[in-house]
Design a protein around this motif. Structure first.
Motif, PDB file in Angstrom:
ATOM      1  N   ARG A   1      39.111 -50.763   3.415  1.00  0.00           N
ATOM      2  CA  ARG A   1      38.822 -49.592   2.585  1.00  0.00           C
ATOM      3  C   ARG A   1      39.794 -49.526   1.422  1.00  0.00           C
ATOM      4  NH1 ARG A   1      35.736 -45.260   4.545  1.00  0.00           N
ATOM      5  NH2 ARG A   1      36.960 -43.903   3.222  1.00  0.00           N
ATOM      6  N   LEU A   2      41.053 -49.851   1.695  1.00  0.00           N
ATOM      7  CA  LEU A   2      42.048 -49.858   0.625  1.00  0.00           C
ATOM      8  C   LEU A   2      41.637 -50.835  -0.475  1.00  0.00           C
ATOM      9  CD1 LEU A   2      45.812 -49.754   1.191  1.00  0.00           C
ATOM     10  CD2 LEU A   2      44.931 -51.413  -0.390  1.00  0.00           C
TER      11      LEU A   2
ATOM     12  N   GLU B   1      36.080 -42.428   9.145  1.00  0.00           N
ATOM     13  CA  GLU B   1      37.352 -42.734   8.509  1.00  0.00           C
ATOM     14  C   GLU B   1      37.597 -41.828   7.302  1.00  0.00           C
ATOM     15  OE1 GLU B   1      39.569 -44.835   9.512  1.00  0.00           O
ATOM     16  OE2 GLU B   1      40.861 -45.184   7.780  1.00  0.00           O
ATOM     17  N   ASP B   2      36.523 -41.583   6.561  1.00  0.00           N
ATOM     18  CA  ASP B   2      36.630 -40.750   5.373  1.00  0.00           C
ATOM     19  C   ASP B   2      37.027 -39.329   5.742  1.00  0.00           C
ATOM     20  OD1 ASP B   2      36.407 -40.838   2.618  1.00  0.00           O
ATOM     21  OD2 ASP B   2      34.534 -39.703   2.699  1.00  0.00           O
TER      22      ASP B   2
ATOM     23  N   GLN C   1      44.664 -44.849   2.037  1.00  0.00           N
ATOM     24  CA  GLN C   1      43.858 -45.479   3.076  1.00  0.00           C
ATOM     25  C   GLN C   1      44.749 -46.125   4.131  1.00  0.00           C
ATOM     26  OE1 GLN C   1      40.645 -44.995   3.132  1.00  0.00           O
ATOM     27  NE2 GLN C   1      40.863 -43.896   1.192  1.00  0.00           N
TER      28      GLN C   1
ATOM     29  N   ILE D   1      40.696 -39.169   6.785  1.00  0.00           N
ATOM     30  CA  ILE D   1      41.654 -39.196   5.693  1.00  0.00           C
ATOM     31  C   ILE D   1      41.619 -37.886   4.923  1.00  0.00           C
ATOM     32  CG2 ILE D   1      42.093 -40.286   3.458  1.00  0.00           C
ATOM     33  CD1 ILE D   1      41.343 -42.903   4.859  1.00  0.00           C
TER      34      ILE D   1
END
Lengths: 183, 510, 165
Positions: B299-300, C122-123, B294, C126
């Protein structure tokens, strides 16, 4: 009556023959005449108090029969919904002058204090008892203390319905009006 | 004493009602919130001491006896978690209040924030204290409904999206919960947990497994067990800082508590639960590996949160007194650590103006206090000695090593996942605190709830975060008594005789 | 009363096939609707699923019987009141959540222009990158790829937003 002022000089166009010329609800000409429904406004005027009284009946009968705070509150809330549909948000605002969150808070406080009150008499939380009073002329009256909890729920639910009308009814109307002005 | 048991639920509700009524007076709202939660924290401490000395405390609402009426029960586990949770909610509330003061000024009141926050606390208390399955459902709904409002307030487009996912998934799990309750009631004719503990054992084993698995799925969704975790890293990072801290600290742990309670009380087993061991391994690894890639700090942390749910699952999966005790201790320390990390993340975000790790740097020099506040919970989460995380992980590893070959392998995974966690957090450290200093990025959306990039953080915000760090340090300092306490709690859970006798009295022998 | 319920519901003869099928259909319809992206359909799915669950709660209370109000019938012929109380509570909760979802759907409509649940940008970003986004040493060669991948995903997301609005 405000809406009938120019009736004699300017006859109404044919397509608006069914537009009501009198105010049937409290606050008078509350929305554009073309959107009004005479039938609904008349019915609401007749039904609104009746429904409120019926909701009180449901509230009080709740301990021994079908009814109770929640259903009574919803019935009373429906009366306000009817009022909103018939008269629009302005009319509802004229009928209900308190803020909906205040109604919700009051109901919640009543219910919670009723829940906590038995502790003062050494009984467990939420206990109920039957109060009997001898009233003059009327004779012996009995009261289940759980009715106070129901009253709290009743007020709370009315507040929730009013808040819904504010958020999903008036709020959306306002948004649409704003959007209409922007366009 | 029995009245005290109802107050952790009723007082926050009353506080919520008062803050709704006083929605014009900001100071009143703040005072009511802090006072109510402080009182509840004291009461929870009293409950913990009494429950530890005299066994479970029970009160029957309205005086209706237990299998019929609703019973509230505080035993060692629920009182301990209630105490830790209330301390966390109190600290997060102080932080949130001061963030709102820093951002909007002293005079801003809100009709939703304080009432919903207190309602959420009431739901959490009720979930810990309830002794019946349906009230547990109501408690979850109370808690989750408040959380829906908190996560979708002052919405922007990304928060709407996150809120939709969160609400839909939670609703689905709630309806499954209700279905499970209906099936359990149809099979046994009761929803009282203590009563169920006696009756579920008489059901055919297939039916019992189905009911147990349904509850596992329900709480698995709510507690974010892999493969039911997907909603969490998607939704939590989008919530405003304090709200994310509250959710990360409490909601999944309350669900894990419900899982722990129902599985140990209703579906007892004598040997480690292989299915749950597998799920624990998956949860630990998926969470830790997910956290590694991440770039968004929140999110991490969310992925690491998922990973560490797996640690607690491992404790439950061992299914003996030591394992369950380790899970309880782990849950208690995890509540504080995750909330702290999210609060620190909020402070970092306010300073840097971004959550993207590759755009931060040099904070160790410009904000050394922030570095300390981050380092302690980070080391705790990674389980470095002598922190609370080390104590909790040690309890889990000991339980795993003693239970058998399978659990020894999984204990190895626990160490691996801890190292991965450490690696992920070291990455955060290097990216955020070392390197060259950068100018804070401007706030992209002024209308948003989160004001970032201003570096305006009041002292109470640091103090609240520091208070939570102190709580997790206290867990490490008092590790001896706490481990002994959770060991007793674990013994209670595995052999719930005292729980059943306390709730049902003489009827327990039926 | 609980023992009475137990014997009634454990008796296989009293299973009402029509009701069981109705519950099944309601669950199927509800879950199907829940799987869609539009929040309005999700809302209807929740409502239908909620009805199915409440019906199941009612069925858990045993076959139809007299209303459990003291004085209206002999106690032996009463229906089990507990599932009714549970269902009532569940109805209240579903009612609250339905209105919440309605408000949420409306907010989505105002803010985004439609009420469909979007992908997590964001997903996706990544998932498409080849190396961890934040390697420990800054400025190594892969960062270019990541940046370009970022741009692609963001552009795709922007296109999605434009197409949707």
């Amino acid at each position: 009556m405000t809406t009938s002022r120019d009736e004699s000089h300017d006859p109404m166009p044919f397509e608006e023959w069914d537009r009501p010329r009198e105010a049937w609800l409290l606050s008078g000409d509350c929305r554009r005449p073309g959107q009004r429904s005479l039938l609904l406004e008349m019915t609401t005027r007749a039904v609104f108090p009746t429904v409120l009284v019926f909701s009180l009946y449901l509230l009080l009968v709740g301990h021994y029969g079908p009814g109770g705070g929640f259903s009574a509150g919803l019935v009373a809330g429906l009366a306000f919904v009817l009022r909103y549909i018939a008269g629009g948000s302005d009319d509802l605002g004229a009928v209900v002058r308190v803020r909906a969150p205040a109604v919700i808070g009051t109901g919640l406080v009543i219910a919670l204090l009723t829940a906590l009150a038995p502790v003062a008499w050494g009984a467990p939380v939420l206990s109920t008892t039957k109060l009997a009073v001898a009233l003059p002329l009327l004779g012996r009256a009995e009261l289940q203390t759980s009715v106070f909890l129901d009253v709290g729920v009743y007020v709370l639910i009315i507040g929730v319905v009013l808040d819904l009308l504010r958020a999903l009814g008036t709020g959306i109307e306002r948004d649409m009006r704003d959007a209409g002005e922007d366009a | 004493m029995t009245t005290i048991l109802t107050l952790p639920v009723l007082l926050p509700m009353l506080g919520a009602a008062v803050t709704v009524l006083g929605s014009r007076w900001a100071t009143l709202q703040r005072v009511v919130g802090v006072v109510v939660l402080s009182v509840v924290a004291v009461l929870a401490g009293v409950l913990l001491v009494v429950a530890d000395e005299r066994g479970p405390i029970v009160t029957e609402l309205g005086g209706w006896p237990a299998p019929m009426g609703i019973a509230l029960v505080a035993d060692r586990l629920s009182a301990l978690l209630l105490l830790v949770s209330t301390l966390v909610t109190l600290a997060v509330l102080v932080y949130a209040i001061d963030q709102r003061i820093a951002d909007y000024g002293r005079g801003t009141a809100s009709t939703t924030f304080h009432p919903m926050y207190l309602m959420l606390c009431a739901g959490v208390s009720l979930a810990y204290l309830t002794g019946d399955l349906f009230t547990l459902f109501v408690a979850f709904e109370l808690m989750l409904t408040a959380s829906y409002v908190l996560i979708t307030r002052r919405t922007n487009a990304s928060r709407i999206r996150a809120g939709m996912t969160y609400v839909t998934v939670s609703l689905l799990s709630s309806l499954l919960f209700l279905t499970a309750i209906a099936l359990i009631y149809a099979a046994t004719g009761t929803v009282n947990l203590a009563d169920l503990a006696g009756r579920i054992g008489t059901l055919p084993s297939g039916l019992r497994s189905v009911l147990g698995l349904m509850l596992l799925v329900v709480f698995g969704i709510k507690a974010a067990i892999v493969p039911l975790h997907f909603w969490l890293p998607d939704s939590y990072p989008n919530a405003p800082g304090p709200v994310a801290a509250l959710f990360a600290g409490l909601l999944t742990k309350v669900s894990f508590y419900a899982l722990l309670r129902t599985q140990t009380l209703l579906f007892t087993r004598d040997e480690p639960w292989t299915l749950l061991l597998v799920l624990a391994v998956a949860t630990m690894l998926v969470g830790a590996l997910g956290g590694l890639v991440q770039n968004d700090l929140n999110r991490l942390l969310s992925f690491l949160l998922v990973s560490h749910i797996g640690f607690m699952l491992f404790g439950l999966a061992v299914f003996d007194a030591a394992g369950v005790a380790g899970a309880a201790l782990y849950a208690a320390h995890h509540i504080t650590v995750l909330a702290t990390l999210f609060l620190v993340s909020g402070l970092i975000t306010r300073r840097t103006g971004t959550v993207a790790l590759d755009r931060m740097g040099g904070l160790a020099r410009s904000a050394p206090w922030l570095a300390v506040l981050f380092a302690v919970p980070a080391l705790t989460l990674a389980g470095m000695p002598p922190t609370a995380g080390f104590v909790a992980k040690l309890a889990l590893l000991e339980a795993g090593a003693a239970a058998g070959v399978d659990t020894r392998i999984v204990a190895g995974v626990v160490i691996l996942a801890s190292l991965l966690t450490l690696y992920a957090l070291v990455r955060v450290w290097v990216r955020v605190f070392w390197g060259k200093r950068r100018a804070p990025l401007p706030d992209e959306d002024d209308a948003d709830e989160v004001v970032i990039g201003t570096a305006r953080s009041s002292v109470p915000m640091y103090a609240a975060t520091g208070g939570l760090v102190a709580v997790s340090l206290a867990i490490a300092v008092f590790a001896g008594p706490l481990t002994a306490l959770t060991a007793r709690a674990g013994a209670d859970l595995v052999d719930p005789v005292s729980y059943r006798t306390a709730v049902l009295g003489a009827r327990a022998s039926r | 009363m609980t023992t009475m319920t137990t014997t009634m519901t454990m008796d296989p003869v009293t299973i009402n096939m029509v009701m069981a099928l109705t519950v099944g259909v309601l669950y199927a319809v509800g879950f199907t609707l829940l799987l869609s992206r539009s929040l309005m359909r999700v809302l209807i799915g929740v409502v239908v699923l909620g009805h199915g669950t409440n019906l199941l709660l009612q069925l858990a209370g045993g076959p139809p019987a007299r209303p459990p109000i003291v004085g209206t019938a002999p106690p032996e012929s009463f229906a089990d009141p507990l599932p009714q109380a549970l269902a009532l509570t569940a109805i209240v909760i579903t009612f609250a959540l339905t209105t919440l979802l309605l408000a949420l759907g409306y907010r989505a409509f105002v803010l985004v222009g439609h009420d469909e649940v979007q992908d997590d940008v964001e997903d996706r970003r990544i998932a498409r990158q080849k190396v961890p986004s934040a390697p420990l040493e800054a400025g190594d060669g892969d960062e270019q790829d990541v940046e370009s991948a970022d741009d692609e995903v963001e552009a795709a997301a922007a296109r999605g937003r434009d197409a949707a609005s």
